[in-house]
Write an enzyme that holds these catalytic residues in place. Structure first.
Site, PDB file in Angstrom:
ATOM      1  N   THR A  93      28.559  11.184 -55.965  1.00  0.00           N
ATOM      2  CA  THR A  93      27.230  10.615 -56.043  1.00  0.00           C
ATOM      3  C   THR A  93      26.341  11.588 -56.776  1.00  0.00           C
ATOM      4  OG1 THR A  93      27.194   9.133 -54.169  1.00  0.00           O
ATOM      5  CG2 THR A  93      25.142  10.227 -54.680  1.00  0.00           C
ATOM      6  N   THR A 153      41.547  11.047 -46.431  1.00  0.00           N
ATOM      7  CA  THR A 153      40.728  10.652 -45.288  1.00  0.00           C
ATOM      8  C   THR A 153      41.582  10.599 -44.033  1.00  0.00           C
ATOM      9  OG1 THR A 153      41.202   8.383 -45.856  1.00  0.00           O
ATOM     10  CG2 THR A 153      39.174   9.330 -46.681  1.00  0.00           C
ATOM     11  N   LYS A 179      22.043  16.884 -57.256  1.00  0.00           N
ATOM     12  CA  LYS A 179      23.314  17.148 -56.605  1.00  0.00           C
ATOM     13  C   LYS A 179      24.374  16.258 -57.267  1.00  0.00           C
ATOM     14  CE  LYS A 179      25.483  15.352 -53.985  1.00  0.00           C
ATOM     15  NZ  LYS A 179      26.600  14.337 -53.873  1.00  0.00           N
ATOM     16  N   GLU A 216      34.723  18.315 -60.462  1.00  0.00           N
ATOM     17  CA  GLU A 216      35.744  18.891 -59.583  1.00  0.00           C
ATOM     18  C   GLU A 216      36.844  19.582 -60.358  1.00  0.00           C
ATOM     19  OE1 GLU A 216      35.739  15.182 -58.357  1.00  0.00           O
ATOM     20  OE2 GLU A 216      35.106  15.611 -56.293  1.00  0.00           O
ATOM     21  N   ASN A 248      41.071  15.679 -55.238  1.00  0.00           N
ATOM     22  CA  ASN A 248      41.035  14.226 -55.101  1.00  0.00           C
ATOM     23  C   ASN A 248      42.263  13.598 -54.477  1.00  0.00           C
ATOM     24  OD1 ASN A 248      38.415  13.545 -56.119  1.00  0.00           O
ATOM     25  ND2 ASN A 248      39.142  14.435 -58.032  1.00  0.00           N
TER      26      ASN A 248
END
Lengths: 405, 405
Positions: B198, B405, B187, B278, B400
């Site tokens: 990650t 958040t 992944k 991405e 990004n």
């Protein structure tokens, strides 16, 4: 969103300009090198020999004018009479012809001024891999020489002629304590077809300074200011910083005093370059403090400033402690991060290995500014380093992917 | 434009999967860790001890499960029984509680399997800085243990449960010469709120291989494959590669043979990760060849792969030799670039210090592909290095900067 359509940034004019140094005449003319027809040849001629020192790109593909400057500064012992700069063509990756063209630029100026060609420095910025249109450059030099003048308007024309894709002219200057003047101009870091961000900066002082002392100051100033700007992680073929001292002012000023003034002026120019990074909406000042060594501080500051993840977070006004801290954690040096504290605009967002319970909305709002402060406090020494970076947004991609060759 | 709306990339299913290795049972279940309700706990349990080796992030903020794996591989002598992976929460920057939670995950699996807790490895991916919702993780482990199975569908459920923002599941496998199976899943490098790409990869072989031999192979494989992928210039807190060997196949196969198979499978997984960078529209394979040393080759390849200017040019299908070559020229190592030849999709675009007269339109068209080849030939030795990078486009910024958040 606030980050998407910021008001165009326009800096204040500098309080002191190159025209205030005395002992130099300036000109900027349009010679047809730029397809736009904008000014593209800048000339500075000193009344007598002036001390000069330079710091140049470390890129292995250094352009012909960079090689010429290195040689001429050496051969003239750092005592020069003129600087000629052209925009619109960087004379880089142009082989032997490019080296001859740079020499011919210096020779032309020298014959007009009546000095040795080793006393003329050359800088170029613009398209790379294309030979200089030498006839136009030569014509521009002749035209500029005829228009040399001492007044502020001439300094402004000089500044205009060194721009490429700059969104605004970059100048800085101050009257130092002890009554001396320091002034500088810069261009960058706009991209140039087909290629690279070239930084050219020229700063002068009216004091009498020995070339060797100036060279020492130039190295320190470059490391702390221009070399601490990271927009692209990519130094160009043409990056050039020149410091000069005219000696028209006989005041006795301590070396630390004039060096600090050069550093402040250069810092302002570097900040203006970072603010004008392609598509940038802000400058972020990354400070690594209380580090065990300057090498560690610099490595961590650069890793943060280079990170595309950090730079997109800055663009998005995202108080993304995870990206900031893990960029630091990527250092390959031996670093103890156990006491790391991360402050964003003065707010502690991470300490003791974990994020704090900071107010995310307030932290994000505090990032909507021209100058974001991001501090990594290692709590492990007295060394520090500062790096400026621009944020990375859609305009960066647009400028760098769409404007293809 | 062709580069803006590419057809979604969908890889072929792997010819050989983890289910073909024999000696292991697999499961993937939804435990409610991901807000989406998608599968998020994956469990692999071996029938008997299997050899295992790992390579982990070098980030100083390594997550609790990474620390656990390092310790357990050491304590078990590389002979393990189970691997549990959760998605949706990376258990990183979670302090002592995070370390206890990782331990408790291993203990839970160990008690179900009936093995020592040191024989259980743990990996986590997802949000960082937030404690694991341990009740859900524990429930997921129990559920997964009850559903362990040997068939391909179980392997697929295992793979599904380790995904985060991946656009497609990543698997690779082959039947090696000498009749043995190697299969792997991965992944990455999708971003996870709030933070980081990650990479988790797990690859197995059915041969009997000593843990020490496997560890040696893992280091080489990681350096040549996963560590040669540059999407963000940013290694995460949780990057984990595990290689294992079940020993269910008694064929005699040379170490070079199985190591090469692991490398091919890992290279495919790494390519799939780069392709899923991405916003990426393509992978670029940067090869530096005929270099005086591997250090020089690697440094230059990484500088090219890291450059935002290079990566935006790749996105824009811009045969921008100036960016490629000057990125190489930024190397701080001692390099002779005088014989450098740059080839883009096999076409020489730069040699002898100058661009060639290549056909720009054709070169640009040749860049509209899933895998662009960019080669720097230094003509100065026998060393080489390969790095994969993804291009940098608008979607990268969107993902990004916008998903804050």
């Amino acid at each position: 969103m606030q980050s998407k359509a910021p008001a165009p940034f326009r800096p204040e004019p500098a309080a002191v300009t190159l025209a205030d140094l005395g002992g130099v005449r300036l000109a900027g003319v349009a010679a047809g090198i730029k397809p736009s027809g904008k000014p593209d040849v800048a000339l500075l001629v000193a009344d007598a020999d002036v001390s000069c020192a330079g710091v140049f790109t470390r890129n292995a593909f250094a352009a012909a004018p960079v090689k010429l400057c290195r040689a001429h500064l050496h051969e003239s012992g750092g005592r020069i009479r003129a600087v000629v700069i052209n925009a619109g063509n960087a004379n880089a990756c142009t082989g032997e012809r490019g080296e001859r063209d740079a020499q011919r630029m210096a020779e032309r100026v020298a014959s007009l001024v009546g000095c040795a060609k080793e006393q003329v420095l050359v800088a170029s910025t613009g398209v790379i891999g294309v030979p200089l249109p030498f006839d136009r450059v030569e014509h521009g030099i002749d035209l500029a020489f005829a228009e040399l003048a001492r007044e502020p308007a001439a300094a402004r024309r000089f500044l205009d002629a060194i721009q490429t894709t700059d969104a605004y002219p970059k100048e800085a200057g101050e009257r130092g304590e002890g009554a001396f003047n320091v002034a500088g101009v810069a261009k960058g870091a706009g991209m140039i077809e087909p290629n690279m961000a070239t930084m050219i900066a020229l700063a002068g002082c009216d004091l009498a300074i020995e070339p060797g002392d100036l060279a020492q100051a130039a190295t320190t100033v470059a490391a702390r200011t221009f070399n601490a700007v990271h927009v692209d992680s990519h130094t160009s073929t043409n990056d050039t910083l020149l410091l000069f001292a005219t000696g028209t002012n006989k005041a006795a000023v301590s070396p630390s005093s004039w060096a600090a003034a050069f550093e402040r002026v250069s810092h302002r120019l570097a900040w203006l370059i970072a603010r004008d990074g392609e598509g940038a909406t802000k400058v972020t000042t990354v400070d690594v403090v209380r580090a065990p060594s300057e090498a560690v501080a610099r490595d961590i500051a650069r890793r943060i400033a280079h990170s595309a993840l950090v730079r997109t977070a800055l663009y998005g006004n995202d108080p993304n402690w995870g990206r900031f801290v893990s960029a630091a954690g990527n250092s390959e040096l031996e670093v103890d991060f156990s006491r790391l504290v991360c402050r964003l605009q003065g707010t502690v967002v991470f300490e003791r290995g974990e994020p704090t319970a900071f107010d995310r909305a307030a932290a994000s709002h505090a990032m909507v500014t021209d100058d974001v402060s991001l501090e990594i406090d290692l709590g492990a020494g007295n060394a520090s380093a500062r790096v400026l970076t621009s944020d990375l947004g859609y305009r960066y991609v647009e400028i760098n992917a769409e404007y293809t060759t």
